[in-house]
Design a protein around this motif. Sequence first.
Motif, short mmCIF file in Angstrom:
data_model
loop_
_atom_site.label_atom_id
_atom_site.label_comp_id
_atom_site.label_asym_id
_atom_site.label_seq_id
_atom_site.Cartn_x
_atom_site.Cartn_y
_atom_site.Cartn_z
N TYR A 261 0.84 -1.21 0.00
CA TYR A 261 0.00 0.00 0.00
C TYR A 261 0.87 1.26 0.00
CZ TYR A 261 -3.12 3.59 1.99
OH TYR A 261 -3.82 4.74 2.24
N LYS A 262 1.86 1.29 0.87
CA LYS A 262 2.75 2.47 0.95
C LYS A 262 3.52 2.66 -0.35
CE LYS A 262 3.32 2.31 5.99
NZ LYS A 262 4.28 2.04 7.10
N GLN A 263 3.98 1.56 -0.94
CA GLN A 263 4.75 1.66 -2.18
C GLN A 263 3.88 2.17 -3.33
OE1 GLN A 263 8.19 1.10 -2.76
NE2 GLN A 263 7.51 2.22 -4.58
N ILE A 264 2.64 1.68 -3.40
CA ILE A 264 1.73 2.12 -4.45
C ILE A 264 1.45 3.61 -4.34
CG2 ILE A 264 -0.65 1.94 -5.29
CD1 ILE A 264 -0.48 -1.07 -4.49
N LEU A 265 1.18 4.08 -3.14
CA LEU A 265 0.90 5.51 -2.96
C LEU A 265 2.13 6.35 -3.27
CD1 LEU A 265 -1.45 5.82 0.14
CD2 LEU A 265 -1.97 5.29 -2.25
N ALA A 266 3.32 5.84 -2.92
CA ALA A 266 4.55 6.57 -3.24
C ALA A 266 4.74 6.65 -4.75
CB ALA A 266 5.75 5.87 -2.59
N ASP A 267 4.42 5.58 -5.45
CA ASP A 267 4.53 5.58 -6.92
C ASP A 267 3.55 6.59 -7.53
OD1 ASP A 267 6.45 3.63 -6.77
OD2 ASP A 267 5.09 1.98 -7.31
N PHE A 268 2.33 6.64 -7.01
CA PHE A 268 1.36 7.62 -7.50
C PHE A 268 1.86 9.04 -7.27
CE2 PHE A 268 -2.55 4.66 -6.68
CZ PHE A 268 -2.15 3.85 -7.73
N ALA A 269 2.39 9.29 -6.07
CA ALA A 269 2.87 10.64 -5.73
C ALA A 269 4.01 11.05 -6.66
CB ALA A 269 3.32 10.67 -4.27
N ALA A 270 4.89 10.10 -6.97
CA ALA A 270 6.02 10.41 -7.86
C ALA A 270 5.53 10.73 -9.27
CB ALA A 270 6.98 9.23 -7.89
N ARG A 271 4.54 9.98 -9.75
CA ARG A 271 3.99 10.24 -11.09
C ARG A 271 3.29 11.61 -11.11
NH1 ARG A 271 2.91 5.53 -14.51
NH2 ARG A 271 4.37 3.93 -13.86
N LYS A 272 2.58 11.92 -10.04
CA LYS A 272 1.90 13.22 -9.99
C LYS A 272 2.91 14.36 -9.98
CE LYS A 272 -1.44 15.98 -7.38
NZ LYS A 272 -2.32 16.06 -6.20
N GLU A 273 3.99 14.17 -9.29
CA GLU A 273 5.01 15.22 -9.23
C GLU A 273 5.60 15.50 -10.61
OE1 GLU A 273 9.09 16.37 -6.75
OE2 GLU A 273 8.10 14.45 -6.41
N VAL A 274 5.76 14.44 -11.39
CA VAL A 274 6.25 14.62 -12.76
C VAL A 274 5.29 15.47 -13.57
CG1 VAL A 274 6.73 13.41 -14.93
CG2 VAL A 274 7.58 12.48 -12.78
N VAL A 275 3.98 15.22 -13.41
CA VAL A 275 2.98 16.02 -14.12
C VAL A 275 3.00 17.47 -13.64
CG1 VAL A 275 0.50 16.30 -14.54
CG2 VAL A 275 1.49 14.01 -14.47
N GLN A 276 3.11 17.66 -12.34
CA GLN A 276 3.14 19.00 -11.78
C GLN A 276 4.33 19.81 -12.29
OE1 GLN A 276 2.96 17.84 -7.59
NE2 GLN A 276 1.00 18.87 -7.39
N ASN A 277 5.43 19.14 -12.46
CA ASN A 277 6.65 19.84 -12.88
C ASN A 277 6.77 19.97 -14.39
OD1 ASN A 277 7.38 20.09 -10.18
ND2 ASN A 277 8.62 18.21 -10.19
N GLY A 278 5.74 19.49 -15.08
CA GLY A 278 5.70 19.68 -16.54
C GLY A 278 6.64 18.80 -17.31
#
Length: 278
Positions: A261-278
């Motif tokens: 569960y923690k790893q999945i959420l960390a992966d989602f957060a990392a992907r979202k950060e990539v989108v945020q940073n363009g």
Amino acid sequence: MNLHELELKSWDLRRDVVDIIMAGGGGHIGGDMSVLNTLLVLYKNHLRITPETTADPNRDRFVLSKGHAVEALYAVLADCGFLDLNDIKARFSKFGSPYIGHPNNKLNGIEMNSGSLGHGLPVCVGMALAGKMDKKDYRVYTVMGDGELAEGSVWEGAMAASNYKLDNLCAVVDRNRLQISGCTEDVMKQDSQEQRWAAFGWNVISVDGDSIEAMDAAFTAAKHHKGQPTVIIANTTKGYGSALMENKADWHHHLPNEEEYKQILADFAARKEVVQNG
């Protein structure tokens, strides 16, 4: 919503889906992840329905034929104001709860109970044909899993839709190539999906179903196509968003442990950060 906003939101909703599954102690996480972008784009940018217009006879209709991906639908419906997310998390899969493991039409925004595979498209053919007969301008959408296409009723519906030229009907195949028992090509060969649907008289659009931009463009193209029903072959990734789950049949309905569960959420957060940073 613009595409950048949708991209960001998709990662938040993926977390909501996992939280719903964890709270209920089960769910179909792999297919939820492959279909979520399709549902998000459809509800935010194309489906003409609101929480206040679910009884409007001219509303657009949507049926989640692959009903086992209901957690993704619940998350999208909650984000659109049809349902309350906290209530879903508190009661999902609990005794006596309306938030069961397949769509329940006792809930606002859900047209019909589904999950018995092969039923969604034939029912939507009836809805679309009724719209034509009543001279309504609503559109009808359904999302099917690719494993579901082994059901003969799908192809009976496909023949009828083409026969009646139901250009107010749009079907989506969540083509993640995996089902509960393994790879679709090992269980019941399907390639070429594009050739099969075209042979049944459908307008075929084949796209990267993990891409919000591609799905948005596909739904737009479907609305403008006349004289035929349209099928969007959404080539997706089962478990999309976390390397822990992606393209693994075991994650069809695997319940994450705390570490996963923690790893999945960390992966989602990392992907979202990539989108945020363009």
